[in-house]
Design a protein around this motif. Structure first.
Motif, PDB file in Angstrom:
ATOM      1  N   SER A   7       0.735  -1.444  -0.209  1.00 47.04           N
ATOM      2  CA  SER A   7       0.237  -0.016   0.051  1.00 47.04           C
ATOM      3  C   SER A   7       0.853   1.384  -0.037  1.00 47.04           C
ATOM      4  O   SER A   7       0.374   2.126  -0.704  1.00 47.04           O
ATOM      5  N   HIS A   8       2.168   1.176   0.665  1.00 44.33           N
ATOM      6  CA  HIS A   8       2.869   2.364   0.463  1.00 44.33           C
ATOM      7  C   HIS A   8       3.602   2.359  -0.897  1.00 44.33           C
ATOM      8  O   HIS A   8       3.651   3.711  -1.211  1.00 44.33           O
ATOM      9  N   MET A   9       3.864   1.360  -1.530  1.00 47.54           N
ATOM     10  CA  MET A   9       4.458   1.467  -2.923  1.00 47.54           C
ATOM     11  C   MET A   9       3.397   2.117  -3.757  1.00 47.54           C
ATOM     12  O   MET A   9       3.677   2.685  -4.903  1.00 47.54           O
ATOM     13  N   LEU A  10       2.192   1.751  -3.481  1.00 45.14           N
ATOM     14  CA  LEU A  10       1.087   2.010  -4.593  1.00 45.14           C
ATOM     15  C   LEU A  10       0.454   3.133  -4.319  1.00 45.14           C
ATOM     16  O   LEU A  10      -0.411   3.811  -4.651  1.00 45.14           O
ATOM     17  N   ASN A  11       0.922   4.058  -3.122  1.00 43.31           N
ATOM     18  CA  ASN A  11       0.304   5.286  -2.715  1.00 43.31           C
ATOM     19  C   ASN A  11      -0.999   5.469  -2.154  1.00 43.31           C
ATOM     20  O   ASN A  11      -1.925   6.214  -2.666  1.00 43.31           O
ATOM     21  N   LEU A  12      -1.228   4.660  -1.620  1.00 48.35           N
ATOM     22  CA  LEU A  12      -2.696   4.250  -0.949  1.00 48.35           C
ATOM     23  C   LEU A  12      -2.608   5.122   0.343  1.00 48.35           C
ATOM     24  O   LEU A  12      -1.808   5.404   0.952  1.00 48.35           O
ATOM     25  N   ALA A  13      -4.044   5.718   0.773  1.00 53.61           N
ATOM     26  CA  ALA A  13      -3.990   6.531   1.938  1.00 53.61           C
ATOM     27  C   ALA A  13      -3.742   5.771   3.273  1.00 53.61           C
ATOM     28  O   ALA A  13      -4.322   4.797   3.334  1.00 53.61           O
ATOM     29  N   PRO A  14      -2.836   6.306   4.116  1.00 54.26           N
ATOM     30  CA  PRO A  14      -2.814   5.977   5.473  1.00 54.26           C
ATOM     31  C   PRO A  14      -3.680   6.325   6.145  1.00 54.26           C
ATOM     32  O   PRO A  14      -4.531   7.267   5.847  1.00 54.26           O
ATOM     33  N   ALA A  27      -6.870   7.751  16.320  1.00 56.32           N
ATOM     34  CA  ALA A  27      -6.532   7.520  14.636  1.00 56.32           C
ATOM     35  C   ALA A  27      -7.907   7.802  14.103  1.00 56.32           C
ATOM     36  O   ALA A  27      -8.932   7.308  14.759  1.00 56.32           O
ATOM     37  N   GLU A  28      -7.767   8.593  13.100  1.00 53.77           N
ATOM     38  CA  GLU A  28      -9.163   8.856  12.204  1.00 53.77           C
ATOM     39  C   GLU A  28      -9.417   7.875  11.311  1.00 53.77           C
ATOM     40  O   GLU A  28      -8.419   7.602  10.647  1.00 53.77           O
ATOM     41  N   PRO A  29     -10.639   7.427  11.063  1.00 53.34           N
ATOM     42  CA  PRO A  29     -10.917   6.592  10.090  1.00 53.34           C
ATOM     43  C   PRO A  29     -10.663   7.116   8.639  1.00 53.34           C
ATOM     44  O   PRO A  29     -10.891   8.371   8.542  1.00 53.34           O
ATOM     45  N   GLN A  30     -10.226   6.276   7.827  1.00 54.45           N
ATOM     46  CA  GLN A  30      -9.900   6.626   6.367  1.00 54.45           C
ATOM     47  C   GLN A  30     -11.269   7.385   5.803  1.00 54.45           C
ATOM     48  O   GLN A  30     -12.184   6.797   5.909  1.00 54.45           O
ATOM     49  N   SER A  31     -10.838   8.574   5.038  1.00 58.23           N
ATOM     50  CA  SER A  31     -11.955   9.153   4.219  1.00 58.23           C
ATOM     51  C   SER A  31     -12.352   8.022   3.106  1.00 58.23           C
ATOM     52  O   SER A  31     -11.395   7.532   2.695  1.00 58.23           O
ATOM     53  N   LYS A  32     -13.541   8.140   2.735  1.00 61.30           N
ATOM     54  CA  LYS A  32     -14.211   7.775   1.244  1.00 61.30           C
ATOM     55  C   LYS A  32     -14.007   8.328   0.047  1.00 61.30           C
ATOM     56  O   LYS A  32     -14.182   7.752  -0.862  1.00 61.30           O
ATOM     57  N   SER A  33     -13.078   9.131   0.298  1.00 63.60           N
ATOM     58  CA  SER A  33     -12.924  10.011  -1.067  1.00 63.60           C
ATOM     59  C   SER A  33     -11.867   9.312  -1.954  1.00 63.60           C
ATOM     60  O   SER A  33     -11.095   8.515  -1.386  1.00 63.60           O
ATOM     61  N   ASN A  34     -11.750   9.323  -3.065  1.00 63.87           N
ATOM     62  CA  ASN A  34     -11.080   8.790  -4.010  1.00 63.87           C
ATOM     63  C   ASN A  34      -9.648   9.635  -4.205  1.00 63.87           C
ATOM     64  O   ASN A  34      -8.982   9.296  -5.164  1.00 63.87           O
ATOM     65  N   GLU A  35      -9.438  10.515  -3.530  1.00 60.31           N
ATOM     66  CA  GLU A  35      -8.252  11.299  -3.535  1.00 60.31           C
ATOM     67  C   GLU A  35      -7.585  11.828  -2.270  1.00 60.31           C
ATOM     68  O   GLU A  35      -8.154  11.660  -1.128  1.00 60.31           O
ATOM     69  N   LEU A  42      -5.823   4.020  -5.658  1.00 63.15           N
ATOM     70  CA  LEU A  42      -6.148   2.893  -6.535  1.00 63.15           C
ATOM     71  C   LEU A  42      -7.450   2.141  -6.004  1.00 63.15           C
ATOM     72  O   LEU A  42      -7.776   2.376  -4.728  1.00 63.15           O
ATOM     73  N   SER A  43      -8.318   1.598  -6.815  1.00 64.36           N
ATOM     74  CA  SER A  43      -9.254   0.816  -6.407  1.00 64.36           C
ATOM     75  C   SER A  43      -9.130  -0.362  -6.063  1.00 64.36           C
ATOM     76  O   SER A  43      -7.813  -0.784  -6.210  1.00 64.36           O
ATOM     77  N   SER A  45     -10.067  -3.207  -7.230  1.00 62.76           N
ATOM     78  CA  SER A  45      -9.738  -4.392  -8.211  1.00 62.76           C
ATOM     79  C   SER A  45      -8.524  -4.003  -8.649  1.00 62.76           C
ATOM     80  O   SER A  45      -7.802  -5.050  -9.325  1.00 62.76           O
ATOM     81  N   ALA A  46      -7.959  -2.959  -8.878  1.00 66.05           N
ATOM     82  CA  ALA A  46      -6.602  -2.380  -9.457  1.00 66.05           C
ATOM     83  C   ALA A  46      -5.442  -3.158  -8.232  1.00 66.05           C
ATOM     84  O   ALA A  46      -4.406  -3.653  -8.609  1.00 66.05           O
ATOM     85  N   LEU A  47      -5.717  -2.856  -7.005  1.00 65.26           N
ATOM     86  CA  LEU A  47      -4.902  -3.501  -6.084  1.00 65.26           C
ATOM     87  C   LEU A  47      -5.030  -4.955  -5.862  1.00 65.26           C
ATOM     88  O   LEU A  47      -3.621  -5.641  -5.998  1.00 65.26           O
ATOM     89  N   GLN A  48      -5.882  -5.577  -6.284  1.00 66.58           N
ATOM     90  CA  GLN A  48      -6.010  -6.934  -6.361  1.00 66.58           C
ATOM     91  C   GLN A  48      -5.227  -7.713  -7.814  1.00 66.58           C
ATOM     92  O   GLN A  48      -4.243  -8.510  -7.718  1.00 66.58           O
ATOM     93  N   GLU A  49      -5.157  -6.864  -8.715  1.00 65.01           N
ATOM     94  CA  GLU A  49      -4.579  -7.270  -9.871  1.00 65.01           C
ATOM     95  C   GLU A  49      -3.109  -6.794  -9.629  1.00 65.01           C
ATOM     96  O   GLU A  49      -2.335  -7.600 -10.125  1.00 65.01           O
ATOM     97  N   VAL A  50      -2.696  -5.897  -9.196  1.00 67.53           N
ATOM     98  CA  VAL A  50      -1.232  -5.661  -8.810  1.00 67.53           C
ATOM     99  C   VAL A  50      -0.685  -6.902  -7.807  1.00 67.53           C
ATOM    100  O   VAL A  50       0.304  -7.314  -8.065  1.00 67.53           O
ATOM    101  N   ARG A  51      -1.537  -7.262  -6.914  1.00 64.53           N
ATOM    102  CA  ARG A  51      -0.881  -8.280  -5.967  1.00 64.53           C
ATOM    103  C   ARG A  51      -0.826  -9.538  -6.751  1.00 64.53           C
ATOM    104  O   ARG A  51       0.085 -10.386  -6.631  1.00 64.53           O
TER     105      ARG A  51
END
Length: 163
Positions: A7-14, A27-35, A42-43, A45-51
């Protein structure tokens, strides 16, 4: 740990942390925004494809390390005699190595989506289990046979990438 590093390599939100009223960090829950900071995330499905691609390429690297280890004595002999001649006569591994290099190049440039959409995959997916059983049976006496079985399993899989 691999999920976190991926997730760090793929620039996912911490998870964001905000200070509480008493000075502790909550800890604040992760926002539902796409940015995140203007960068699209990444969605799933894209994360699963990379895995899946990462697992495919890691498995291929491990599989192709076996012929490299088996040909190490020839490589050491060639390196020691390099000052006398650049040719290794007779080279017992060139017949196995050249097709495996081409197969490796085809498979490393392929992704799991391309493999799963292949028309040959249902037929070829029946091949690795019998090959693994015969390899375990016949290669215990002669290790050089491992490369034959490995080639027999990976060449049809490379055809799946092409077709």
């Amino acid at each position: 740990m691999t999920e976190r590093s991926l997730s760090h390599m793929l620039n996912l939100a911490p998870r964001k942390q905000k200070p509480a009223a008493n000075g502790a960090v909550e800890a604040e829950p992760q926002s539902k925004s796409n940015e995140l900071n203007g960068v699209p995330l990444l969605s799933e499905s894209a994360l699963q494809e990379v895995r899946d691609d990462l697992q495919l390429h890691l498995s291929l690297s491990v599989l192709l390390m076996l012929p490299v280890m088996l040909s190490a004595p020839s490589l050491i002999h060639w390196i020691r005699n390099l000052r006398f001649s650049t040719r290794l006569d007779p080279d017992p591994w060139w017949l196995h190595t050249v097709p495996l290099i081409f197969v490796y190049l085809l498979l490393i440039n392929c992704n799991t989506l391309q493999l799963s959409n292949s028309r040959l995959l249902p037929v070829i997916s029946c091949l690795p289990l019998p090959l693994a059983i015969t390899m375990a049976t016949f290669s215990s006496l002669h290790l050089y046979r491992v490369t034959y079985f490995l080639s027999a399993a990976l060449v049809p899989l490379a055809f799946c990438c092409v077709l």
